[in-house]
Structure formats: structure tokens, C-alpha cells
Design an enzyme around this catalytic site. Structure first.
Site, mmCIF file in Angstrom:
data_model
loop_
_atom_site.group_PDB
_atom_site.id
_atom_site.type_symbol
_atom_site.label_atom_id
_atom_site.label_comp_id
_atom_site.label_asym_id
_atom_site.label_seq_id
_atom_site.Cartn_x
_atom_site.Cartn_y
_atom_site.Cartn_z
ATOM 1 N N PRO A 79 36.128 57.505 47.520
ATOM 2 C CG PRO A 79 37.028 59.645 47.487
ATOM 3 C CD PRO A 79 36.021 58.801 48.170
ATOM 4 C CD GLU A 80 38.522 51.398 46.639
ATOM 5 O OE1 GLU A 80 39.569 50.858 46.225
ATOM 6 O OE2 GLU A 80 37.598 50.770 47.155
ATOM 7 C CG HIS B 140 29.550 70.534 53.138
ATOM 8 N ND1 HIS B 140 29.810 70.501 54.499
ATOM 9 C CD2 HIS B 140 28.232 70.269 53.009
ATOM 10 C CE1 HIS B 140 28.693 70.219 55.154
ATOM 11 N NE2 HIS B 140 27.719 70.078 54.268
ATOM 12 N NE ARG C 231 30.738 60.507 56.221
ATOM 13 C CZ ARG C 231 30.714 59.188 56.241
ATOM 14 N NH1 ARG C 231 30.499 58.513 55.128
ATOM 15 N NH2 ARG C 231 30.917 58.529 57.353
ATOM 16 N NE ARG D 176 51.862 39.969 56.682
ATOM 17 C CZ ARG D 176 51.505 41.149 56.165
ATOM 18 N NH1 ARG D 176 52.278 41.749 55.305
ATOM 19 N NH2 ARG D 176 50.378 41.717 56.522
#
Ligand SMILES: [Zn+2]
Length: 270
Positions: A2-3, A90, A109, A152
């Protein structure tokens, strides 16, 4: 995994079920996920009324009338289930509301996290301390990125994945936004002009907003009995499309750096 858009959609799906509700049960079923679950989370959340829900980067925030904020992170495989017919192996957190709704946080997980902090300490919460601006916020601009990357030498892709530069961007949306903006993922941060950064910021916001909108249309399924929030699939421009044709006709390429795939087009992205 998931983002940010999936977390935003999750929060939007939880809001109508939780907001304004007294929680009659909040019960962790194990002592830890990725990190230990605070031992007093159950006691602090049980009986509290949820006053608001929000998001910071990829963290969901559930605030109560007691001045506490329960924080969840979905990790690699986490998802909330609403009114599940059965509790599964889970389901690591069980929640019940005054109106009889039942929710579980499911995470096979266990890379996710659950925490609780006082609202006044949220700004000092360790993952948030050095975090950059929200990508959809008004202070995330081309000018900001130009200034933030002025010295950078790192590749722009790596800079965008650094949560100190901008919060909550993951691999998929960075690949997509760089392609939309026509910027090579390997280009050094300091070597990108301000107008190109402005295009990049617009692209980042656009891919995130499109994904959140796509997620919103999946919310109907989310609230069905035994509903689950799927990670809505998208028609990506480059992500996961190695060897397929880019919109320019050239091939989408893939490169792997430190175990992470970069998808790009060497013709469109300079
Ligand atoms: Zn192309």
C-alpha cells in the site's frame, strides 16, 4: 504494497464507520506487529469516542476524545476488514463500535505497525520528526524541490523516495511521476532546472490524485459485508510494464538498484 493513495482511501473508508463512534472493544490479538504494540493501547482506546481520522505520509491516524491518536501503518500487506463474517488468523486487531460495527486490522506479513501517542506529541512522534512536506500539500512546490536538491548529487528517484525530502512517496508513484514529467530517474537532483521541478511536482500530485480517485470508486466494495479494501490496480504508464510499448512507441525499460525496480523510457525521459 500500500502506498499513500491506498492509505488515503483506507482512511476515507474507515471514516463513516468510526467517526463519532464510541469504541466498545479494541483488542490486539498479539503483542507485536513489526514493532511491539503498546500494552496500554487497548485500555486507552476502549470506551473512547473517535473524533476524527486523518493521514500523515503512509500512516493512518485515528483520534479520540481522550486526546489520544492511534496510529496504524499497513506495511507490506496490511488492510482493514469491515464487518468480516469470520475472524481470520491474520486479524491482529479487533475493533467494535457502539453501533455494532466490527473491524479488523489484517496483516499476514506483519510489516505493519500500531501505536498510540498523545495528540500534543504527534509532531515529536519519531517517524514524523524529520519527515518532509506532504506531496499533496501547498508547501510541496517546484521551488521547494529545487532548493531541497541544490547540493544533491544523488539520482532524483532516490531523492524522491527519501521521506525527508517529501513524505509518503513510494516506488510506483515515483516511477510514474518521473515518466509523466519526462525526467530520467538517474538524473542528479542538483542538475534539474526549476521549471522541470515544477513539472515534476505537478506530475506527482496528478498521479496521486488519480490513484486516490480510482480508490474512491472501490470504496463501495470496501464497506460491503466481509468487504476488503483491495489495492486498486491501475493502468500504469511504465510501472510493471518492462518490454511493453511506451506511449512514444519505444520499449519500457527496467533497471534494478538495491533490489528495487525502476521502470522508465529512455526516449521520453532525459
Ligand atoms: Zn517513451
Amino acid at each position: 504494497m500500500p502506498e499513500l493513495p491506498e492509505v488515503e482511501t483506507t482512511v476515507a473508508g474507515l471514516r463513516p464507520v468510526l467517526e463519532g463512534q464510541r469504541l466498545t472493544m479494541v483488542e490486539p490479538r498479539r503483542a507485536d506487529l513489526r514493532w511491539p504494540i503498546p500494552v496500554d493501547l487497548r485500555q486507552r482506546m476502549t470506551g473512547a469516542v473517535v473524533t476524527s481520522l486523518g493521514r500523515r505520509a503512509k500512516y493512518g491516524l485515528i483520534e479520540t476524545d481522550r486526546g489520544d491518536v492511534m496510529i496504524f501503518h499497513l506495511g507490506m500487506s496490511g488492510r482493514w476488514r469491515i464487518d468480516p463474517e469470520e475472524i481470520e488468523k491474520h486479524d491482529h486487531l479487533l475493533v467494535e463500535t457502539q453501533s455494532g460495527r466490527r473491524l479488523t486490522l489484517n496483516d499476514p506479513r506483519r510489516f505493519g505497525a500500531l501505536d498510540i501517542v498523545r495528540r500534543e506529541n504527534l509532531g515529536h512522534y519519531r517517524p514524523f520528526v524529520a519527515m518532509g512536506p506532504e506531496p499533496l500539500g501547498d508547501d510541496f512546490t517546484g521551488g521547494y524541490l529545487k532548493a531541497a536538491t541544490k547540493d544533491r548529487k544523488a539520482p532524483i528517484k532516490q531523492i524522491l523516495l527519501d521521506q525527508r525530502t517529501v513524505a509518503g512517496l513510494g516506488n510506483i508513484y515515483v516511477c510514474e511521476a518521473l515518466h509523466m514529467a519526462g525526467i530520467s530517474p538517474g538524473r542528479k537532483g542538483a542538475a534539474i532546472s526549476k521549471p522541470r521541478y515544477e513539472r515534476l511536482v505537478a506530475a506527482i500530485k496528478q498521479v496521486l490524485i488519480a490513484a486516490i480517485a480510482a480508490g474512491g470508486s472501490s470504496l463501495r466494495d470496501f464497506v460491503q459485508p466481509d468487504g476488503e479494501l483491495g489495492y486498486f490496480s491501475k493502468d500504469w504508464r511504465v510501472y510493471g510494464r518492462e518490454g511493453e510499448a511506451c506511449e512514444c512507441g519505444g520499449p519500457v525499460l527496467r533497471r534494478v538498484d538495491s533490489g528495487r525496480s525502476t521502470f522508465y523510457c529512455s526516449h521520453c525521459q532525459k
